[in-house]
Scaffold this motif. Structure first.
Motif, PDB file in Angstrom:
ATOM      1  N   PRO A   1       1.710  71.705  29.400  1.00  0.00           N
ATOM      2  CA  PRO A   1       0.550  72.583  29.316  1.00  0.00           C
ATOM      3  C   PRO A   1       0.612  73.714  30.349  1.00  0.00           C
ATOM      4  CG  PRO A   1      -0.103  70.275  29.450  1.00  0.00           C
ATOM      5  CD  PRO A   1       1.347  70.344  29.784  1.00  0.00           C
ATOM      6  N   VAL A   2      -0.087  74.814  30.046  1.00  0.00           N
ATOM      7  CA  VAL A   2      -0.133  75.981  30.922  1.00  0.00           C
ATOM      8  C   VAL A   2      -1.559  76.191  31.417  1.00  0.00           C
ATOM      9  CG1 VAL A   2       0.290  78.467  31.103  1.00  0.00           C
ATOM     10  CG2 VAL A   2       1.766  77.045  29.660  1.00  0.00           C
ATOM     11  N   VAL A   3      -1.702  76.376  32.733  1.00  0.00           N
ATOM     12  CA  VAL A   3      -3.004  76.638  33.347  1.00  0.00           C
ATOM     13  C   VAL A   3      -2.851  77.817  34.311  1.00  0.00           C
ATOM     14  CG1 VAL A   3      -3.724  74.217  33.172  1.00  0.00           C
ATOM     15  CG2 VAL A   3      -2.561  75.012  35.242  1.00  0.00           C
ATOM     16  N   GLY A   4      -3.988  78.269  34.877  1.00  0.00           N
ATOM     17  CA  GLY A   4      -3.905  79.315  35.900  1.00  0.00           C
ATOM     18  C   GLY A   4      -4.806  80.493  35.624  1.00  0.00           C
ATOM     19  N   ARG A   5      -4.372  81.664  36.061  1.00  0.00           N
ATOM     20  CA  ARG A   5      -5.180  82.884  35.957  1.00  0.00           C
ATOM     21  C   ARG A   5      -5.096  83.453  34.543  1.00  0.00           C
ATOM     22  NH1 ARG A   5      -7.664  87.031  38.866  1.00  0.00           N
ATOM     23  NH2 ARG A   5      -7.371  85.987  40.883  1.00  0.00           N
ATOM     24  N   GLU A   6      -6.237  83.838  34.026  1.00  0.00           N
ATOM     25  CA  GLU A   6      -6.312  84.424  32.689  1.00  0.00           C
ATOM     26  C   GLU A   6      -6.206  85.939  32.768  1.00  0.00           C
ATOM     27  OE1 GLU A   6      -8.659  83.932  28.540  1.00  0.00           O
ATOM     28  OE2 GLU A   6      -9.715  83.300  30.335  1.00  0.00           O
ATOM     29  N   ILE A   7      -5.400  86.523  31.886  1.00  0.00           N
ATOM     30  CA  ILE A   7      -5.389  87.972  31.674  1.00  0.00           C
ATOM     31  C   ILE A   7      -5.997  88.175  30.296  1.00  0.00           C
ATOM     32  CG2 ILE A   7      -3.972  90.050  31.575  1.00  0.00           C
ATOM     33  CD1 ILE A   7      -1.828  88.549  33.159  1.00  0.00           C
ATOM     34  N   GLU A   8      -7.233  88.613  30.251  1.00  0.00           N
ATOM     35  CA  GLU A   8      -7.987  88.584  28.994  1.00  0.00           C
ATOM     36  C   GLU A   8      -7.379  89.443  27.900  1.00  0.00           C
ATOM     37  OE1 GLU A   8     -12.427  87.774  29.013  1.00  0.00           O
ATOM     38  OE2 GLU A   8     -12.192  88.893  30.883  1.00  0.00           O
ATOM     39  N   TYR A   9      -6.829  90.603  28.250  1.00  0.00           N
ATOM     40  CA  TYR A   9      -6.266  91.465  27.197  1.00  0.00           C
ATOM     41  C   TYR A   9      -5.000  90.855  26.597  1.00  0.00           C
ATOM     42  CZ  TYR A   9      -2.861  93.336  30.623  1.00  0.00           C
ATOM     43  OH  TYR A   9      -1.852  93.495  31.559  1.00  0.00           O
ATOM     44  N   ILE A  10      -4.414  89.873  27.286  1.00  0.00           N
ATOM     45  CA  ILE A  10      -3.263  89.143  26.758  1.00  0.00           C
ATOM     46  C   ILE A  10      -3.722  87.893  26.001  1.00  0.00           C
ATOM     47  CG2 ILE A  10      -1.213  87.804  27.384  1.00  0.00           C
ATOM     48  CD1 ILE A  10      -0.772  90.756  27.774  1.00  0.00           C
ATOM     49  N   SER A  11      -4.546  87.080  26.639  1.00  0.00           N
ATOM     50  CA  SER A  11      -4.892  85.773  26.067  1.00  0.00           C
ATOM     51  C   SER A  11      -5.779  85.885  24.830  1.00  0.00           C
ATOM     52  CB  SER A  11      -5.589  84.907  27.126  1.00  0.00           C
ATOM     53  OG  SER A  11      -6.793  85.514  27.562  1.00  0.00           O
ATOM     54  N   ARG A  12      -6.484  87.004  24.662  1.00  0.00           N
ATOM     55  CA  ARG A  12      -7.393  87.112  23.506  1.00  0.00           C
ATOM     56  C   ARG A  12      -6.630  87.034  22.184  1.00  0.00           C
ATOM     57  NH1 ARG A  12      -9.438  93.480  23.321  1.00  0.00           N
ATOM     58  NH2 ARG A  12      -7.459  94.365  22.595  1.00  0.00           N
ATOM     59  N   ASP A  13      -5.425  87.592  22.127  1.00  0.00           N
ATOM     60  CA  ASP A  13      -4.630  87.508  20.897  1.00  0.00           C
ATOM     61  C   ASP A  13      -4.229  86.071  20.614  1.00  0.00           C
ATOM     62  OD1 ASP A  13      -4.808  90.230  20.626  1.00  0.00           O
ATOM     63  OD2 ASP A  13      -2.778  90.659  21.291  1.00  0.00           O
ATOM     64  N   PHE A  14      -3.838  85.342  21.648  1.00  0.00           N
ATOM     65  CA  PHE A  14      -3.441  83.944  21.472  1.00  0.00           C
ATOM     66  C   PHE A  14      -4.638  83.106  21.028  1.00  0.00           C
ATOM     67  CE2 PHE A  14      -0.435  85.009  25.209  1.00  0.00           C
ATOM     68  CZ  PHE A  14       0.424  85.676  24.357  1.00  0.00           C
TER      69      PHE A  14
ATOM     70  N   PRO B   1      -6.547  74.874  28.217  1.00  0.00           N
ATOM     71  CA  PRO B   1      -7.467  73.913  28.823  1.00  0.00           C
ATOM     72  C   PRO B   1      -8.128  74.385  30.104  1.00  0.00           C
ATOM     73  CG  PRO B   1      -5.183  73.223  29.128  1.00  0.00           C
ATOM     74  CD  PRO B   1      -5.150  74.394  28.205  1.00  0.00           C
ATOM     75  N   ALA B   2      -7.449  75.218  30.903  1.00  0.00           N
ATOM     76  CA  ALA B   2      -8.035  75.603  32.200  1.00  0.00           C
ATOM     77  C   ALA B   2      -7.433  76.924  32.684  1.00  0.00           C
ATOM     78  CB  ALA B   2      -7.794  74.499  33.236  1.00  0.00           C
ATOM     79  N   LEU B   3      -8.127  78.019  32.357  1.00  0.00           N
ATOM     80  CA  LEU B   3      -7.760  79.335  32.882  1.00  0.00           C
ATOM     81  C   LEU B   3      -8.960  79.906  33.623  1.00  0.00           C
ATOM     82  CD1 LEU B   3      -5.903  80.998  29.850  1.00  0.00           C
ATOM     83  CD2 LEU B   3      -4.882  79.857  31.825  1.00  0.00           C
ATOM     84  N   TYR B   4      -8.716  80.533  34.764  1.00  0.00           N
ATOM     85  CA  TYR B   4      -9.816  81.165  35.512  1.00  0.00           C
ATOM     86  C   TYR B   4      -9.632  82.682  35.504  1.00  0.00           C
ATOM     87  CZ  TYR B   4      -6.263  81.106  39.239  1.00  0.00           C
ATOM     88  OH  TYR B   4      -5.117  81.262  39.961  1.00  0.00           O
ATOM     89  N   LYS B   5     -10.751  83.402  35.549  1.00  0.00           N
ATOM     90  CA  LYS B   5     -10.708  84.873  35.454  1.00  0.00           C
ATOM     91  C   LYS B   5     -10.663  85.544  36.816  1.00  0.00           C
ATOM     92  CE  LYS B   5     -12.960  84.778  30.985  1.00  0.00           C
ATOM     93  NZ  LYS B   5     -14.171  85.032  30.186  1.00  0.00           N
TER      94      LYS B   5
END
Length: 430
Positions: A319-332, A340-344
């Motif tokens: 699994p992958v966790v950590g900092r979220e980059i919203e303009y990247i993760s929104r497509d996924f 499961p656990a990304l922080y902004k």
């Protein structure tokens, strides 16, 4: 039609891997690769493509250039690229608008004006990097007297674009590119899994033995080449917060000389403060085995072109966790992906500014001050609720769902079909 793929260099890393994937995704096309340098030509030729080195494609030293000097360089690189293009060629150029070599950018623009069919595959943009954009201005505006927007985003039907995410798709339209000339082309996500790799428990036992780590702690890997935007200070902060439960591992040092000093400051800091992160693990153990062994992969990066780190480890059940980059993760997420656990952002008691935005010296001061102060650590967990569940066990159903999405949405076969359809549009076949 012949496909001529070009990039500044073929150093190990993201763009080189994508070029290799492109060659594999186009088995029925005649393909040639142009690069400023290549340490291992076999990585291209073994896939059935020809390779030609044109040193002038490499990064241009960011300094002042005289008018005559720049004009001479322009004529030389224009002639060399032109000499590699058959009449029916499509010139598929990677990261042309990053600003690492504005003379090459201008040469390709002139080739397009002459009728060459260009596919500008944009991973990163100079608009996000002030020093790069200033370099473009000095070359294009001050020397060649050109409008930057016209050279970077020409209004030509034979000049089309590929982008990695919907954010950049929208960005190009704001820059004046018609959406019909843009292909949304997420990177293919593949991992050639070896048959002899052990299961997760067995791999972890081996890796922990090789790296001299306590196998009873969680093993968390940041699979990255450490450069500034990868935000390594934040990973070091997390390693202090979770020092009793987690071993943190980072895979590669930087290659860019500009990044070496910052990297050494952080590695020296960890030695001085006795923070036991393992750096350069990718040079010490098998990479695939390391990702398989890891309980989690983590990312603290704040800027990405595609975000391969968010996807690839899942194929190895990590699994992958950590900092979220919203303009990247929104497509996924739109594809159904579950993170499961990304922080902004990450807050600390000492500052009301996101940790990633703090000066390196302030970051070091905060980390050093935290080491032996359990109450201060607890304050950070209170301020950042997601940290309490950052390394919580992930359900096997979630892992399997994400793996299925990767295989269905990011296959190399689907990628090749998209590429071929775009090439057909460029040559007027659809």
């Amino acid at each position: 039609m012949q496909i001529v793929i070009a990039h500044s260099h073929l150093n190990p890393g993201g763009v080189t891997r994508i070029i290799e994937s492109q060659i594999e995704s186009l088995p029925n096309e005649t393909t040639k690769v142009l690069a400023g340098s290549c340490s291992n030509p076999e990585q291209i030729t073994s896939r059935g493509a020809e390779i030609q080195i044109i040193e002038e494609l490499n990064y241009l030293k960011n300094r002042r250039y005289g008018d005559k000097e720049a004009m001479k360089m322009l004529h030389r690189v224009h002639k060399k690229i032109r000499g590699q293009l058959p009449v029916d060629a499509i010139l598929h150029f990677h990261n042309l608008n990053l600003g690492k070599n504005p003379i090459v950018t201008y040469a390709v623009y002139l080739l397009a004006k002459e009728g060459v069919k260009v596919f500008n595959h944009s991973h990163d943009f100079a608009e996000d990097r002030p020093a790069n954009y200033q370099f473009i201005k000095e070359i294009l505006s001050d020397i060649f007297l050109q409008r930057i927007g016209e050279v970077l985003y020409p209004q030509l039907p034979n000049y089309q674009f590929g982008v990695l995410n919907s954010y950049d798709f929208e960005r190009l339209q704001k820059y004046g590119v018609q959406k019909e000339r843009i292909e949304l082309l997420p990177n293919p996500v593949t991992f050639n899994i070896s048959k002899n790799i052990l299961d997760k428990a067995g791999a972890k036992t081996q890796i922990c033995s090789e790296l001299n780590l306590d196998k009873n702690k969680l093993l968390v890997t940041y699979p990255v080449r450490v450069i500034r935007r990868k935000n390594i200070g934040e990973l070091i902060l997390l390693s202090v917060l979770y020092s009793e439960k987690v071993n943190f591992v980072v895979t590669q040092p930087p290659k860019n000389p500009v990044e070496i000093d910052g990297y050494q400051k952080w590695t020296n800091f960890c030695k001085q403060e006795k923070i036991p992160i393992i750096f350069e693990a990718g040079n010490k153990v098998n990479f695939e085995k390391l990702l398989t062994a890891s309980d989690f992969c983590i990312t603290t990066s704040y800027q990405e072109g595609f975000g391969m780190v968010y996807l690839e480890p899942w194929l190895l059940n990590t699994p992958v966790v950590g900092r979220e980059i919203e303009y990247i993760s929104r497509d996924f997420r739109n594809d159904g992906f579950i993170f499961p656990a990304l922080y902004k952002q990450l807050n600390t008691p000492e500052s009301d500014i996101d940790f990633k935005d703090l000066d390196i010296n302030i970051q070091m001061k905060i980390i050093a001050g935290l080491k032996n102060l359990q109450t201060e650590k607890e304050k950070i967990f209170e301020q950042n609720e997601v940290l309490k569940s950052l390394f919580q066990k992930v359900k096997s159903e979630t892992i399997e769902k994400n793996k299925k999405i990767i295989r269905n949405k990011y296959s190399i076969e689907g990628y090749g079909i998209k590429l071929q359809n775009r090439y057909k549009k460029l040559v007027g076949q659809s």
